[in-house]
Design an enzyme around this catalytic site. Structure first.
Site, short mmCIF file in Angstrom:
data_model
loop_
_atom_site.label_atom_id
_atom_site.label_comp_id
_atom_site.label_asym_id
_atom_site.label_seq_id
_atom_site.Cartn_x
_atom_site.Cartn_y
_atom_site.Cartn_z
N LEU A 131 1.21 -1.08 0.05
CA LEU A 131 -0.78 -0.05 0.04
C LEU A 131 0.75 1.44 0.45
O LEU A 131 1.11 2.65 -0.96
CB LEU A 131 -0.60 -0.42 1.21
CG LEU A 131 -1.88 1.60 1.86
CD1 LEU A 131 -2.73 1.46 0.73
CD2 LEU A 131 -2.32 1.07 2.85
N ASP A 132 1.62 1.52 1.27
CA ASP A 132 2.59 2.07 1.16
C ASP A 132 3.32 2.08 1.60
O ASP A 132 3.80 1.94 3.40
CB ASP A 132 1.85 3.81 2.28
CG ASP A 132 2.99 4.58 2.36
OD1 ASP A 132 3.63 5.46 1.75
OD2 ASP A 132 2.49 5.37 4.26
N PRO A 133 4.50 1.28 1.28
CA PRO A 133 4.79 1.76 -0.29
C PRO A 133 4.33 0.95 -1.24
O PRO A 133 3.78 -0.66 -0.97
CB PRO A 133 6.43 1.81 -0.06
CG PRO A 133 7.20 0.71 0.46
CD PRO A 133 6.04 1.06 1.71
N ASP A 136 1.15 4.38 -3.33
CA ASP A 136 1.36 5.37 -3.74
C ASP A 136 2.45 6.13 -4.87
O ASP A 136 2.25 6.89 -5.46
CB ASP A 136 1.62 5.58 -2.26
CG ASP A 136 3.13 4.84 -1.67
OD1 ASP A 136 3.44 3.48 -2.25
OD2 ASP A 136 3.91 5.29 -0.58
N CYS A 165 -0.76 8.64 3.17
CA CYS A 165 -1.38 7.82 3.71
C CYS A 165 -1.51 7.66 5.47
O CYS A 165 -0.76 7.30 6.19
CB CYS A 165 -1.00 6.23 2.75
SG CYS A 165 -1.60 5.03 2.99
#
Length: 385
Positions: A131-133, A136, A165
């Protein structure tokens, strides 16, 4: 040296079944020839497969590095959901055995040291694919490509890029937070200085929370602060050299009121007593447990604003705002499905040998985003010319 990766065998070894392991593993069971889930014990691996509805579709295994090594064959794909410090020895074993490697974590120096050997062996090292990283990066690459096409990469311009995030409780609580990963990790991240660009100059926040500010996303007010080192991502995202950053920051998003609710935690962090902070992590885990009735919410907002000297401007942004359900947390859905999609790209021979931070280019990020949307990770794109 050939740019083609070593052929994948079709076997995937997914290591770890913590909070971020979700329906992505089920997706791999649909596409991979064989899937093994490695956990602390075989019984725990079997229990995790039962929880995910995958009994009989993946093989449970008790994880140790020697046990994994004994079952690796050339072309296998190893997916690490282990803590980041354990990635490097695992990658070293993959290189020895001729196996591809994937994880959702940031690239560490220890992992980077092994990338040349992996590349020589034509092995894919997929990182930052969660997700993050992860998502993004996909959002940022796509926004930069759209802005470059609209403004022109040779046209002098200034820009603001923000990427925030956060995993938060779907129903706000007094603590304004829901732990979606280990409290010790959350506290450790807050103790790490953050470097970013503000007002056209590089800035360092020794205590990231002290740089917290209000940030409005789709009419809702959040609190955001910088984390890690944002500056290298200027090059990673391919911002044109003719464009000058006004603001460039990657950071964390929290519910409004977070700064006030966590005041006591910050006092402990400022004191800097390692033993006390380790104890605090345990206290927070006990005081704010994640239960089966909790629902998490993931918010990821990436925006780019480019202003050219000619008077032209371009603005765009991506927003992902998902709430978990009884079957799966939003965090697990976003991390595991993105990682599984990347692994599928490895299985299909679509990623080049060597280091891949999710999609490294806008040409690759576009297909990833379309596939994620098809796989149930919903998001919206807004463009203002």
């Amino acid at each position: 040296m050939t740019s083609e990766p070593a052929a994948a065998s079709g076997t995937v070894h997914w290591i770890g079944a913590g909070l971020s392991t979700g329906s992505g593993l089920a997706a791999l069971c649909e596409t991979a020839g064989r899937v093994r889930l490695w956990h602390r014990t075989e019984a725990r691996a079997a229990d995790a497969l039962g929880r995910l509805g995958l009994t009989g579709r993946a093989e449970p295994r008790a994880y140790t590095l020697p046990a994994l090594a004994s079952e690796l064959t050339p072309g296998d794909v190893v997916v690490s959901m282990l803590p980041a410090p354990e990635h490097a020895p695992l990658l070293a074993e993959c290189v020895r055995q001729g196996a591809h490697f994937a994880c959702s974590s940031y690239v560490s120096d220890a992992v980077l040291e092994q990338v040349p050997a992996a590349e020589r062996a034509r092995l894919v090292v997929l990182t930052e694919a969660g997700l993050d990283p992860g998502i993004d990066h996909l959002f940022a690459h796509d926004l930069v490509a759209r802005a470059r096409e609209a403004i022109g990469e040779e046209t002098p311009a200034s820009y603001t890029l923000t990427s925030y995030c956060g995993g938060v409780p779907a129903v706000p609580n007094d603590f304004t937070y829901r732990f979606s990963w280990a409290p010790a990790g959350v506290l450790g991240a807050l103790r790490s200085p953050a470097r970013y660009i503000e007002g056209g100059a590089q800035t360092v926040a020794e205590r990231p929370w002290e740089a917290t500010r209000r940030h409005v996303v789709d009419g809702e007010t959040f609190e955001v602060y910088p984390n890690r080192d944002s500056v290298p991502f200027v090059a990673q995202y391919g911002l044109p050299e003719a464009w000058t950053p006004r603001t460039f920051v990657r950071g964390t998003l929290r519910l409004e009121g977070w700064l006030r609710a966590w005041a006591g935690v910050f006092e402990e962090l400022k004191a800097g007593d390692d033993g006390r902070i380790a104890a605090l992590a345990g206290e927070l885990a006990a005081a704010y447990p994640t239960t089966a009735d909790d629902r998490d919410r993931v918010v990821l907002a990436v925006s780019l604003d480019v202003r050219a000297g000619s008077g032209r401007s371009w603005q765009g942004g991506y927003l992902l705002d998902l709430v978990g359900d009884a079957e799966e947390s939003a965090m697990a859905r976003c991390v595991s499905r993105t990682l599984a999609l990347g692994v599928r790209h490895v299985l299909d021979g679509l990623l080049p040998p060597g280091l891949n931070r999710a999609a490294e280019t806008s040409a690759r990020s576009g297909p990833w985003l379309r596939e994620l949307a098809r796989d149930g990770v919903e998001f919206t794109l807004r463009v203002d010319r």
